[in-house]
Design a protein around this motif. Structure first.
Motif, PDB file in Angstrom:
ATOM      1  N   SER A   2      39.866  35.185  66.271  1.00  0.00           N
ATOM      2  CA  SER A   2      40.011  34.261  67.058  1.00  0.00           C
ATOM      3  C   SER A   2      39.421  34.198  68.329  1.00  0.00           C
ATOM      4  O   SER A   2      38.776  33.287  68.889  1.00  0.00           O
ATOM      5  CB  SER A   2      41.462  33.487  66.921  1.00  0.00           C
ATOM      6  N   THR A   3      39.829  35.360  69.318  1.00  0.00           N
ATOM      7  CA  THR A   3      39.288  35.441  70.379  1.00  0.00           C
ATOM      8  C   THR A   3      37.807  35.528  70.465  1.00  0.00           C
ATOM      9  O   THR A   3      37.087  35.041  71.228  1.00  0.00           O
ATOM     10  CB  THR A   3      40.008  36.554  71.098  1.00  0.00           C
ATOM     11  N   ASN A   6      36.135  32.579  69.830  1.00  0.00           N
ATOM     12  CA  ASN A   6      36.141  31.403  71.056  1.00  0.00           C
ATOM     13  C   ASN A   6      35.082  31.872  72.073  1.00  0.00           C
ATOM     14  O   ASN A   6      34.715  31.079  72.897  1.00  0.00           O
ATOM     15  CB  ASN A   6      37.587  31.243  71.521  1.00  0.00           C
ATOM     16  N   ILE A   9      31.673  30.806  70.965  1.00  0.00           N
ATOM     17  CA  ILE A   9      31.863  29.183  70.846  1.00  0.00           C
ATOM     18  C   ILE A   9      31.551  29.045  72.550  1.00  0.00           C
ATOM     19  O   ILE A   9      30.874  27.937  72.657  1.00  0.00           O
ATOM     20  CB  ILE A   9      33.139  28.574  70.405  1.00  0.00           C
ATOM     21  N   ALA A  10      32.183  29.607  73.246  1.00  0.00           N
ATOM     22  CA  ALA A  10      32.224  29.341  74.808  1.00  0.00           C
ATOM     23  C   ALA A  10      30.718  29.751  75.252  1.00  0.00           C
ATOM     24  O   ALA A  10      30.093  28.849  76.034  1.00  0.00           O
ATOM     25  CB  ALA A  10      33.167  30.019  75.556  1.00  0.00           C
ATOM     26  N   LEU A  68      37.409  23.752  72.027  1.00  0.00           N
ATOM     27  CA  LEU A  68      38.098  24.957  72.415  1.00  0.00           C
ATOM     28  C   LEU A  68      39.565  24.536  73.047  1.00  0.00           C
ATOM     29  O   LEU A  68      40.332  25.197  73.314  1.00  0.00           O
ATOM     30  CB  LEU A  68      37.385  25.773  73.517  1.00  0.00           C
ATOM     31  N   CYS A  69      39.384  23.167  73.914  1.00  0.00           N
ATOM     32  CA  CYS A  69      40.370  22.926  74.499  1.00  0.00           C
ATOM     33  C   CYS A  69      41.665  22.605  73.674  1.00  0.00           C
ATOM     34  O   CYS A  69      42.801  22.555  74.006  1.00  0.00           O
ATOM     35  CB  CYS A  69      39.945  21.878  75.501  1.00  0.00           C
ATOM     36  N   GLY A  71      42.335  23.874  70.941  1.00  0.00           N
ATOM     37  CA  GLY A  71      42.984  25.214  70.365  1.00  0.00           C
ATOM     38  C   GLY A  71      42.763  25.358  68.970  1.00  0.00           C
ATOM     39  O   GLY A  71      41.820  24.781  68.483  1.00  0.00           O
ATOM     40  N   GLY A  72      43.565  26.142  68.195  1.00  0.00           N
ATOM     41  CA  GLY A  72      43.208  26.470  67.007  1.00  0.00           C
ATOM     42  C   GLY A  72      43.482  25.504  65.898  1.00  0.00           C
ATOM     43  O   GLY A  72      42.616  25.182  65.084  1.00  0.00           O
ATOM     44  N   LYS A  79      35.334  22.282  66.339  1.00  0.00           N
ATOM     45  CA  LYS A  79      34.543  23.317  66.403  1.00  0.00           C
ATOM     46  C   LYS A  79      33.529  23.409  65.106  1.00  0.00           C
ATOM     47  O   LYS A  79      32.248  23.780  65.517  1.00  0.00           O
ATOM     48  CB  LYS A  79      35.431  24.478  66.763  1.00  0.00           C
ATOM     49  N   ILE A 116      34.999  31.916  62.993  1.00  0.00           N
ATOM     50  CA  ILE A 116      35.992  31.033  62.917  1.00  0.00           C
ATOM     51  C   ILE A 116      36.673  30.990  61.515  1.00  0.00           C
ATOM     52  O   ILE A 116      37.759  30.461  61.288  1.00  0.00           O
ATOM     53  CB  ILE A 116      35.863  29.776  63.585  1.00  0.00           C
ATOM     54  N   THR A 119      39.197  33.829  60.827  1.00  0.00           N
ATOM     55  CA  THR A 119      40.648  33.718  61.443  1.00  0.00           C
ATOM     56  C   THR A 119      41.813  33.240  60.574  1.00  0.00           C
ATOM     57  O   THR A 119      41.614  32.300  59.776  1.00  0.00           O
ATOM     58  CB  THR A 119      40.569  33.275  62.791  1.00  0.00           C
TER      59      THR A 119
END
Length: 119
Positions: A2-3, A6, A9-10, A68-69, A71-72, A79, A116, A119
């Motif tokens: 997941s990290t 992210n 994605i960022a 991203l904001c 969350g999962g 996403k 993603i 995860t």
């Protein structure tokens, strides 16, 4: 995973923010001409089209940041949607404009989509 997803994605969001800046504000400047391999004459003639394209890249960046904001849970579908948009745009650009777009835009989106889903 997941990290890692992210982070990728960022990075894609930042890349599309950079595309916005290049296409909307630097298109006719030396850095924009170098980045896209265009001439000053072509850049001047296509400035409005490039700015429009830059705005769309900004929307892609905003959508990825939104995901991203969130969350999962809620952010997962956001996403996936925006990464799919980036992937499709990258494939289309790679087939119609420059193969380099496949590596710069489409491949990172594909990697993020895979991550993603792991995860």
């Amino acid at each position: 995973m997941s990290t890692a997803a992210n982070i990728v994605i960022a990075a894609i969001a930042l890349l599309h923010l950079w595309f916005l800046i290049l296409e909307m504000f630097l298109w006719t400047k030396p850095s924009g001409l170098r980045a896209f391999g265009t001439t000053a004459e072509f850049a001047a003639q296509s400035k409005a089209l490039a700015a429009n394209q830059g705005l769309y890249n900004g929307f892609l960046a905003a959508g990825l940041v939104w995901g991203l904001c969130l969350g999962g849970g809620a952010g997962f579908h956001v996403k996936v949607f925006f990464l799919a948009c980036v992937l499709i745009a990258g494939i289309f650009g790679g087939l119609t404009a420059s193969r380099k777009i496949l590596w710069i835009q489409a491949l990172p989106a594909l990697v993020a989509l895979v991550l993603i889903h792991l995860t």
